[in-house]
Scaffold this motif. Structure first.
Motif, PDB file in Angstrom:
ATOM      1  N   ARG A  26       0.820  -1.207   0.000  1.00  0.00           N
ATOM      2  CA  ARG A  26       0.000   0.000   0.000  1.00  0.00           C
ATOM      3  C   ARG A  26       0.852   1.255   0.000  1.00  0.00           C
ATOM      4  O   ARG A  26       1.952   1.278   0.544  1.00  0.00           O
ATOM      5  N   CYS A  27       0.334   2.314  -0.594  1.00  0.00           N
ATOM      6  CA  CYS A  27       0.965   3.635  -0.493  1.00  0.00           C
ATOM      7  C   CYS A  27       0.865   4.021   0.978  1.00  0.00           C
ATOM      8  O   CYS A  27      -0.229   4.019   1.552  1.00  0.00           O
ATOM      9  N   VAL A  28       2.002   4.322   1.603  1.00  0.00           N
ATOM     10  CA  VAL A  28       1.985   4.573   3.047  1.00  0.00           C
ATOM     11  C   VAL A  28       1.217   5.835   3.416  1.00  0.00           C
ATOM     12  O   VAL A  28       0.709   5.960   4.530  1.00  0.00           O
ATOM     13  N   ALA A  29       1.120   6.765   2.489  1.00  0.00           N
ATOM     14  CA  ALA A  29       0.422   8.018   2.804  1.00  0.00           C
ATOM     15  C   ALA A  29      -1.094   7.841   2.784  1.00  0.00           C
ATOM     16  O   ALA A  29      -1.752   7.967   3.810  1.00  0.00           O
ATOM     17  N   CYS A  30      -1.664   7.510   1.620  1.00  0.00           N
ATOM     18  CA  CYS A  30      -3.138   7.453   1.506  1.00  0.00           C
ATOM     19  C   CYS A  30      -3.702   6.087   1.897  1.00  0.00           C
ATOM     20  O   CYS A  30      -4.880   5.976   2.209  1.00  0.00           O
ATOM     21  N   LYS A  31      -2.881   5.045   1.851  1.00  0.00           N
ATOM     22  CA  LYS A  31      -3.309   3.673   2.157  1.00  0.00           C
ATOM     23  C   LYS A  31      -4.425   3.193   1.217  1.00  0.00           C
ATOM     24  O   LYS A  31      -5.186   2.296   1.543  1.00  0.00           O
ATOM     25  N   ILE A  48      -0.012  10.176 -12.008  1.00  0.00           N
ATOM     26  CA  ILE A  48      -1.184  10.797 -11.393  1.00  0.00           C
ATOM     27  C   ILE A  48      -1.162  10.805  -9.869  1.00  0.00           C
ATOM     28  O   ILE A  48      -1.696  11.706  -9.228  1.00  0.00           O
ATOM     29  N   HIS A  49      -0.503   9.813  -9.259  1.00  0.00           N
ATOM     30  CA  HIS A  49      -0.694   9.658  -7.818  1.00  0.00           C
ATOM     31  C   HIS A  49      -0.124  10.825  -7.004  1.00  0.00           C
ATOM     32  O   HIS A  49      -0.635  11.135  -5.930  1.00  0.00           O
ATOM     33  N   LYS A  50       0.901  11.474  -7.559  1.00  0.00           N
ATOM     34  CA  LYS A  50       1.484  12.642  -6.898  1.00  0.00           C
ATOM     35  C   LYS A  50       0.396  13.686  -6.611  1.00  0.00           C
ATOM     36  O   LYS A  50       0.360  14.288  -5.537  1.00  0.00           O
ATOM     37  N   GLU A  52      -2.974  12.948  -6.821  1.00  0.00           N
ATOM     38  CA  GLU A  52      -4.168  12.335  -6.236  1.00  0.00           C
ATOM     39  C   GLU A  52      -3.986  11.989  -4.761  1.00  0.00           C
ATOM     40  O   GLU A  52      -4.931  12.084  -3.974  1.00  0.00           O
ATOM     41  N   CYS A  53      -2.771  11.581  -4.397  1.00  0.00           N
ATOM     42  CA  CYS A  53      -2.524  11.110  -3.024  1.00  0.00           C
ATOM     43  C   CYS A  53      -2.966  12.113  -1.954  1.00  0.00           C
ATOM     44  O   CYS A  53      -3.668  11.735  -1.012  1.00  0.00           O
ATOM     45  N   PRO A  54      -2.601  13.426  -2.094  1.00  0.00           N
ATOM     46  CA  PRO A  54      -3.036  14.383  -1.061  1.00  0.00           C
ATOM     47  C   PRO A  54      -4.561  14.467  -0.936  1.00  0.00           C
ATOM     48  O   PRO A  54      -5.077  14.661   0.158  1.00  0.00           O
TER      49      PRO A  54
HETATM   50 ZN   LIG Z   1      -1.050   7.563  -1.866  1.00  0.00          ZN
END
Ligand SMILES: [Zn+2]
Ligand SMILES: [Zn+2]
Ligand SMILES: [Zn+2]
Length: 491
Positions: A26-31, A48-50, A52-54
């Motif tokens: 998993r992405c540790v930030a957004c999970k 895109i995730h850069k 989208e993640c926030p």
């Molecule tokens: Zn993320």
């Protein structure tokens, strides 16, 4: 390409290949986003995730898939909300039609507002963005795995230009992040390319209703205007001069066709009311079965639906809707219940009696995928103790069950699939890699058994499988509606 919300934990958010949940990180930030490798994570971050993640970090839950698709689009193409770019300008948005369904329209406006908000676009863009959502709603594709389970939403304006026909000459194939348009038959330069937007094996009324509701048009393809039965469509598909492989797989269907099917259909049309009544009752029971919570309750309703279809059975017109759907649901219920030997027998019946007519080309991806499932079920059956197999398929004569060589049969099928796969799914796809893996596996088993592959005769294989498929109805009737006792043990 956006991963479907329900499968976020089993599909890599970048390459869209399905994995075991434990294989994804998993992405540790957004999970929310999950990746099969660092390479995929990095690529998605850049894509895109850069941005989208926030957004995902701030939200309490994952937004609906269309909302995600929409704000990802706005983030990637910030100008899109000002005026529709040339990219999507040629596509219909159907706003007038969409507005007629007030509930759906309200939902779409809400999704557009959310997307504008999340992507920090100007609030004045909402109207334009709703139109963009309208374009997506009628032009996006459901990305699927080879078994047709949905994994994501794909918006590709060039592909969206391809029109619909219920007897298409092409299809859209997904392989992870790759999407391709593939021909089902030879298409002359200048001829129109058609794909099917819906399940074209359903009856005309259902097809028309679905196309009207989802895509706002009335289909006027030949199959619709002439109201062809699957048997007539099969004839129209030109299988009268079949390719070598079509002839091998569909020999029986080809033989039966001219002599039995067409006269039968003519006969049927004289008692059309009787068939309509039977099919209505069966369809109602089918709907009820979809609402049933317990597997056993579901199987019971499906078997009742099957009994309703007796007139179809008397005339042996198994490819006529809703027969194939009911058999398919029975097969899936057996799979869910881990009654895999019974599932194999029913699937073989569907393969020989329904699929051939509904997808009249042996290179149709649905047919090739089915063959793959048959191979896997054959390998399972081969692993069973003979006594257990005989018991779980009680109506099938013992002699037949013990005579069949399940591994060699699987072997022949994989050999055929190595020929069909590059045409149906494409060389270099994940699906082809899976077929090759199966081949290595089966060849090793055969080597250990000392079976000489060259001795195998494909024609004989299909006769054996056909003999087994003839017991499908006995197997359906015999499967007791019960909590799985020993079947669970087998699994
Ligand atoms: Zn993320
Ligand atoms: Zn990946
Ligand atoms: Zn049509």
């Amino acid at each position: 390409m956006v991963v479907e919300k329900d499968v976020l934990d089993s599909v890599c958010s970048y390459c869209l290949l399905d994995k075991e949940p434990s294989e994804l990180k998993r992405c540790v930030a957004c999970k929310v986003a999950r990746y099969c490798s660092l390479v995929c994570q990095k690529a998605d971050w850049k894509l895109i995730h850069k941005s989208e993640c926030p957004i995902l970090c701030k939200l309490p839950g994952v937004p609906p898939t269309p909302t995600r698709a929409l704000y990802q689009y706005l983030l990637r193409y910030p100008k899109a909300g000002n005026e529709l770019d040339a990219w999507s300008a040629g596509l219909e948005h159907h706003v007038t039609d969409l507005k007629k369904d007030t509930k759906r329209w309200d939902e779409m406006v809400l999704q557009s507002r959310a997307a504008v908000d999340f992507s920090k676009s100007a609030p004045s863009k909402v109207e334009m963005v709703t139109r963009l959502l309208g374009i997506m709603a009628t032009n996006a594709f459901r990305a699927t795995l080879p078994d047709d389970s949905p994994i994501g939403l794909c918006f590709e304006p060039a592909l969206a230009l391809v029109n619909h026909s219920c007897s298409p000459n092409a299809f859209v194939m997904f392989d992870g992040r790759k999407v391709s348009l593939r021909a089902l038959e030879h298409i002359e330069k200048g001829d129109e390319v058609f794909i099917s937007y819906i399940d074209s094996t359903q009856g005309r009324e259902i097809r028309r209703k679905e196309l009207q509701q989802r895509y706002f048009f009335q289909c006027n393809c030949e199959k619709c205007t002439q109201d062809y039965s699957p048997y007539q469509a099969f004839q129209r598909a030109g299988l009268i001069n079949p390719s070598k492989i079509d002839a091998l797989l569909d020999r029986q269907a080809l033989d039966d066709h001219a002599t039995t099917r067409i006269p039968t259909m003519r006969q049927m049309s004289e008692d059309i009311e009787g068939f309509d009544r039977a099919s209505c009752k069966a369809s109602l029971l089918l709907d009820c079965s979809r609402g049933a919570e317990l597997q056993d309750e579901r199987l019971k309703l499906l078997r009742e639906a099957h009994v309703e279809l007796t007139p179809f059975r008397t005339h042996e017109v198994f490819a006529v809707p809703p027969y194939p759907t009911i058999l398919d649901e029975i097969y899936l219920t057996f799979v869910d219940n881990e009654r895999l030997a019974a599932a194999l027998v029913v699937l073989l019946f569907i393969f020989f009696n329904c699929d051939v007519y509904n997808w009249p080309k042996s290179t149709h991806p649905a047919r090739v995928t089915r063959l793959f499932t048959i191979v896997r079920l054959l390998k399972y059956v081969a692993s069973l103790e003979p006594t257990v197999l005989v018991e779980s398929l009680a109506p099938v004569p013992k002699e037949l069950l013990s005579r069949l060589d399940y591994i060699s049969t699987a072997h022949v099928l994989i050999t055929i699939m190595l020929e069909l796969g590059p045409l149906s799914h494409g060389e270099g796809t994940t699906f082809m890699a899976q077929i090759r893996e199966e081949m290595v596996d089966v060849e090793e088993v055969q080597r250990l058994r000392g079976v000489n592959v060259d001795m195998l005769k494909a024609g004989g294989t299909f006769n054996d499988l056909r003999s087994l498929s003839k017991y499908a109805f006995d197997v359906i009737e015999m499967q007791k509606v019960q909590k799985n006792g020993h079947t669970a043990d087998i699994a």
